[in-house]
Design an enzyme around this catalytic site. Structure first.
Site, short mmCIF file in Angstrom:
data_model
loop_
_atom_site.label_atom_id
_atom_site.label_comp_id
_atom_site.label_asym_id
_atom_site.label_seq_id
_atom_site.Cartn_x
_atom_site.Cartn_y
_atom_site.Cartn_z
CG HIS A 96 0.62 5.95 -0.94
ND1 HIS A 96 -0.85 6.49 -1.67
CD2 HIS A 96 -0.54 5.40 0.39
CE1 HIS A 96 -1.45 6.06 -0.67
NE2 HIS A 96 -1.42 5.76 0.34
CG HIS B 138 -1.97 0.63 1.36
ND1 HIS B 138 -2.91 0.96 1.60
CD2 HIS B 138 -1.33 2.21 1.94
CE1 HIS B 138 -3.44 2.15 1.52
NE2 HIS B 138 -2.70 3.46 1.80
CD GLU B 139 1.56 3.71 3.95
OE1 GLU B 139 2.20 4.44 3.04
OE2 GLU B 139 1.16 3.19 4.52
#
Length: 266
Positions: free
Chosen positions: A62, A58-59
C-alpha cells in the site's frame, strides 16, 4: 542530516522486521529438519512468523504504491521500513490478525497505513493503492502453493508440507476478505474512487464497522460454510488438498496436543 540521508533512512528495513523474518526462517528450518522435540510449536512459530511477514508486506505494498502515486509523506511515517510498530493501528494490523489465526484459522485483513489521498491525482491510482495490499496476499498464496501445483513435493517433509498448506489457506482467506467491496476493506477502496460523492458520503459512517460486520457474518454457520467451500475450491485448484490444510491447522494448534504425523494419501 541531509535530505538524501533521511530518505535512505526512511526506507531502511527495520531490525524488528528482520528479527521476525529470522525467527520465521529458523522455525521453518526446525519444521523441515524435524529438529524440534515439539513439531507443533515449530509449526506455530513458522506459520505465525510468516503470517506477520505477509502482513508487513501487505502494508508495504500500500505504502510503496502510494509513494509512487504522489504521497511523498509516506517515507517519513516509517511505512517503508516494514516495521509493524509504525502502522497507524498496530493492534488492527498485527495483533488482531494473529489472534484470529490462533482462534479460527482465518486470515483476517489488517490495516492500516495512513495515506494522504489529497496528494494523489487520478482514480486509477487510488484504486491501485487499495488493490496493492491484497494482491500481495495473492502473490504470497501463489508462492506457498507453488510446490503443490508444480508437483515439487517429493522429498518435502510431511510436517512442512502441512504447515505450508495452512499458511496458503491464510493467504487465500486474507485475499478474499480484503477484496470484498465492504466499507473499511481494501475491496471498497478499489471501487470508492468511481462512486459518486453522494454515495461516498452515505457510506462513510459505516467504514469503521465493515470489518466487524464481516467477522460477525462469518460466525453464521451457513455463511462460514459457503466461505470455506470457496476457499477449499481455490486451494484444490492450486493442488492443496483438504487433508493438507486440516493437518496443518492441527499441528499449528500445538496446545491441543501434537498429533501423530499422518501419511498423506491421494
Amino acid at each position: 542530516m541531509s535530505t538524501a540521508t533521511s530518505r535512505r533512512g526512511d526506507s531502511r528495513i527495520s531490525p524488528v522486521f528482520l528479527g521476525i523474518a529470522a525467527i520465521t526462517a529458523v522455525a521453518g528450518w526446525a519444521v523441515w529438519t524435524d529438529f524440534a522435540s515439539q513439531p507443533g510449536f515449530a509449526v506455530f512459530l513458522f506459520v505465525t512468523g510468516a503470517w506477520i511477514v505477509s502482513l508487513c508486506l501487505h502494508e508495504y505494498a500500500h505504502a510503496r504504491t502510494a509513494l509512487h502515486s504522489g504521497d511523498i509523506s509516506i517515507g517519513a511515517k516509517g511505512y517503508l521500513t516494514l516495521n509493524p510498530l509504525k502502522y497507524t493501528h498496530a493492534l488492527l494490523s498485527i495483533v488482531l490478525p494473529v489472534l484470529f489465526v490462533i482462534m479460527g484459522g482465518i486470515g483476517l485483513p489488517g490495516g492500516a497505513v495512513f495515506i494522504e489521498r489529497g496528494r494523489i491525482q487520478g482514480r486509477w491510482k487510488h484504486s491501485l493503492i487499495s488493490a496493492a495490499g491484497p494482491l500481495t496476499n495473492v502473490l504470497f498464496a501463489i508462492v506457498c502453493t507453488a510446490p503443490f501445483w508444480l508437483d515439487l513435493l517429493d522429498g518435502v517433509p510431511d510436517t512442512f508440507r502441512y504447515a505450508l498448506a495452512f499458511l496458503a489457506l491464510l493467504q487465500v482467506t486474507a485475499a478474499i476478505l480484503n477484496f470484498l467491496p465492504v466499507p473499511g476493506l481494501d475491496g471498497y477502496g478499489v471501487i470508492e474512487p468511481w462512486l459518486s460523492y453522494k454515495v461516498k458520503r452515505q457510506v462513510e459512517p459505516f467504514a469503521q464497522f465493515g470489518l466487524i460486520a464481516v467477522f460477525a457474518l462469518l460466525w453464521i454457520p451457513s455463511v462460514n460454510q459457503v466461505f470455506f467451500d470457496v476457499v477449499d475450491a481455490l486451494l484444490r485448484a492450486l493442488g492443496v488438498h483438504d487433508w493438507d490444510t486440516y493437518w496443518g491447522q492441527r499441528f499449528y494448534r500445538f496446545w491441543q496436543g501434537t498429533p501423530e504425523i499422518p501419511v498423506f494419501t491421494q
